[in-house]
Design an enzyme around this catalytic site. Structure first.
Site, PDB file in Angstrom:
ATOM      1  N   HIS A  36       0.734  -0.880  -0.319  1.00 17.13           N
ATOM      2  CA  HIS A  36      -0.358  -0.063   0.103  1.00 17.13           C
ATOM      3  C   HIS A  36       0.870   1.028  -0.142  1.00 17.13           C
ATOM      4  CE1 HIS A  36      -3.369  -2.111   1.229  1.00 17.13           C
ATOM      5  NE2 HIS A  36      -4.467  -2.160   0.259  1.00 17.13           N
ATOM      6  N   LYS A 103     -10.025  -7.655   7.847  1.00 25.53           N
ATOM      7  CA  LYS A 103     -10.901  -8.632   8.720  1.00 25.53           C
ATOM      8  C   LYS A 103     -10.865  -7.168   9.913  1.00 25.53           C
ATOM      9  CE  LYS A 103      -7.606  -9.959  11.953  1.00 25.53           C
ATOM     10  NZ  LYS A 103      -7.152 -10.797  12.898  1.00 25.53           N
TER      11      LYS A 103
HETATM   12  S1  SF4 Z   1      -8.470 -15.657  15.221  1.00 24.80           S
HETATM   13 FE1  SF4 Z   1      -6.690 -14.662  16.336  1.00 24.80          FE
HETATM   14  S2  SF4 Z   1      -4.770 -15.359  15.783  1.00 24.80           S
HETATM   15 FE2  SF4 Z   1      -6.184 -15.667  13.850  1.00 24.80          FE
HETATM   16  S3  SF4 Z   1      -6.396 -13.529  13.287  1.00 24.80           S
HETATM   17 FE3  SF4 Z   1      -7.983 -13.701  14.341  1.00 24.80          FE
HETATM   18  S4  SF4 Z   1      -7.588 -12.903  16.728  1.00 24.80           S
HETATM   19 FE4  SF4 Z   1      -5.381 -13.711  15.135  1.00 24.80          FE
END
Ligand code: SF4
Lengths: 194, 297
Positions: A36, A103
């Site tokens: 980016h 996310k």
């Molecule tokens: S599941 Fe847990 S370890 Fe995996 S990205 Fe999400 S917070 Fe991080």
């Protein structure tokens, strides 16, 4: 479930609303921090065709190279998107990107950018690195591998039915804001009754 | 070759590698059972239900392929209880070498970075990493707890100092409830909800966080022996799941899978409530070594 083929158009993207569950098929491109920064500072031209009309995936995959030189995805879950907040809106506009997958959601600057450009934010399931790796059917190519390293390079992933949820749309709506505000209200109610 | 707890160094090292493999790729039964329990409660066709379906599918794929459940294999945390007479430095050397091999086998991602130079330690052997906490106990066997603690959920962990005026939280059980619920709201889905809270009440700041992390060793279906804390745990799970945050913050009734709390004494001036958030990718396993026999749980 909505099926969306990539590359796509502004019209198609503007039909998507916050909360829609979508299965993506076509070629997506990974980009995280180094990529980016590079796109905003250097404005490279060799990635234009690759990005036009498609979706950027915030992901630093774990890759394995087979003996014949082809690449296999070992794990490919989303990484936290908010780190790209300062770049994202500009990148989408400059390269005509129709969405990003990541996310945790993004901030107001990106939300405004989505509205202006006609793009959406797709939330993938955090941690689901195996399910998401399985949705990658082919790795057509990679750019800047030597320079940026495996997690930071631009990987092209051909995906089939890659599962995501629209959590920020091109009409200024953010599921993160809605759920955040509602949960805060609910908490106040609980605390008030104690 | 030194004999440690009935095993030679090579055997002990391979046991540690196996412990890492199991922890990274096979989620504990109690965690899977909890996720299933909530999966059954979410209405079919909702975003929450499909998120939990994807999570369950991912758990299965990882187990079948001995691959990391999540690519962030996190901070590698060993808590070790050993009998008198076992040399700690020898144990540490074995663990570090096992972690390097487990990384080469792709059970762990190279995940350790120098904070100033940004340089990666490709074998996961860095300053303070893996985290190894050693304690000598009076039993005649070795017990190891391993937790792989992801970064996304670690980032939403927090610590409160009571009283907290904004939340009208005093120095009592109600005050503790209030700040913990606030921590869940602040976290939203960012810790990869549904999660589990480990809560440490009391101590100084460092002790409080340590205590909260230790709660991750408890099975999710156990019951707290302290009735007040048992009530706190139940109350928090129930209330948190009415907030509507849901898996990944997509909405729904599955925000927390469990809460585990413990207390230690404090000094009059301080009252800390320390909260550790563990994501659904709750990677925790145990190993015991007695008379040369190795058992995994
Ligand atoms: S599941 Fe847990 S370890 Fe995996 S990205 Fe999400 S917070 Fe991080």
């Amino acid at each position: 479930m909505i099926k969306l083929a990539l590359p796509t158009t502004e019209d198609e993207i503007r039909k998507l609303k916050v909360g829609d569950e979508v299965l993506l098929s076509g070629v997506i491109v990974t980009a995280r921090d180094t990529a980016h920064k590079y796109m905003v500072e250097k404005r490279p031209d060799d990635i234009r065709d690759m990005l036009n009309g498609t979706v950027i995936y915030h992901c630093g995959p774990v890759m394995k190279q087979d003996d014949d030189g082809s690449w296999e995805v070992v794990a490919a879950g989303p990484t936290t998107s908010i780190r790209e907040e300062i770049y994202q809106a500009d990148v989408m506009e400059e390269y005509k990107v129709r969405g990003v997958i990541g996310k945790g959601g993004m901030g107001p600057k990106t939300l405004a950018g989505l509205k202006k450009t006609g793009a959406v934010y797709f939330h993938a399931i955090g941690g689901a690195s195996q399910v998401l790796a399985q949705a990658v059917v082919r790795v057509p190519g990679v750019l800047k591998l030597e320079e940026f390293g495996v997690p930071e390079a631009f990987w092209s992933f051909e995906v089939k039915d890659f599962p995501v949820v629209v959590t920020m749309d091109s009409h200024g709506e953010s599921l993160h804001d809605v759920i955040g505000a509602a949960s805060e209200e609910k908490m106040k109610e609980i605390l008030g009754s104690m | 070759m030194e004999n440690l707890i009935g095993l030679d160094e090579e055997k002990l090292k391979s046991s540690f590698i196996e412990l890492v493999r199991r922890t990274s790729s096979v989620l504990p039964d109690d965690v899977v059972a909890k996720i299933k329990e909530y999966q059954a409660k979410e209405k079919v066709g909702t975003r929450a239900a499909s998120a939990l379906d994807t999570i369950m599918e991912n758990i299965k794929l990882a187990e079948d392929g001995s691959r990391p459940i999540c690519q962030d294999t996190g901070t590698v945390i060993f808590d070790i209880y050993h009998p008198l007479g076992l040399r700690q430095s020898a144990l540490e050397t074995i663990i570090r070498s096992a972690v390097a091999d487990a990384t080469a086998n792709h059970y762990l991602r190279p995940n350790v970075v120098d904070p100033l130079t940004g340089m990666s330690k490709f074998d996961n052997n860095g300053v303070g990493h893996p985290a190894i906490y050693l304690k000598q106990w009076d039993e005649d066997y070795l017990k190891v707890a391993l937790v792989l603690k992801g970064g996304g959920c670690e980032n939403v962990g927090t610590q409160y100092s009571l009283p907290n005026t904004g939340l009208k939280a005093g120095r009592d059980l109600d005050g503790i409830k209030k700040v913990c619920l606030d921590a869940v709201v602040k976290a939203q889905g960012r810790g990869c909800a549904p999660g589990v809270l480990g809560i440490g009440i009391g101590g100084d700041r460092a002790q409080g966080y340590t205590l909260s992390k230790k709660q991750l060793h408890r099975k999710l279906d156990d019951k707290n022996e302290n009735p007040d804390l048992a009530e706190l745990e139940e109350w928090l799970v129930e209330k948190a799941n009415t907030l509507g945050i849901g898996p990944m913050g997509f909405g729904g009734g599955t925000t927390l899978l469990a809460v585990k709390a413990a207390l230690m004494d404090r000094i009059p001036a301080s009252y800390y409530v320390s909260v550790t958030y563990m994501c659904w990718a709750y990677r925790r396993r145990f190993m015991t070594v007695k008379n040369g026999n190795v058992e995994f749980d």
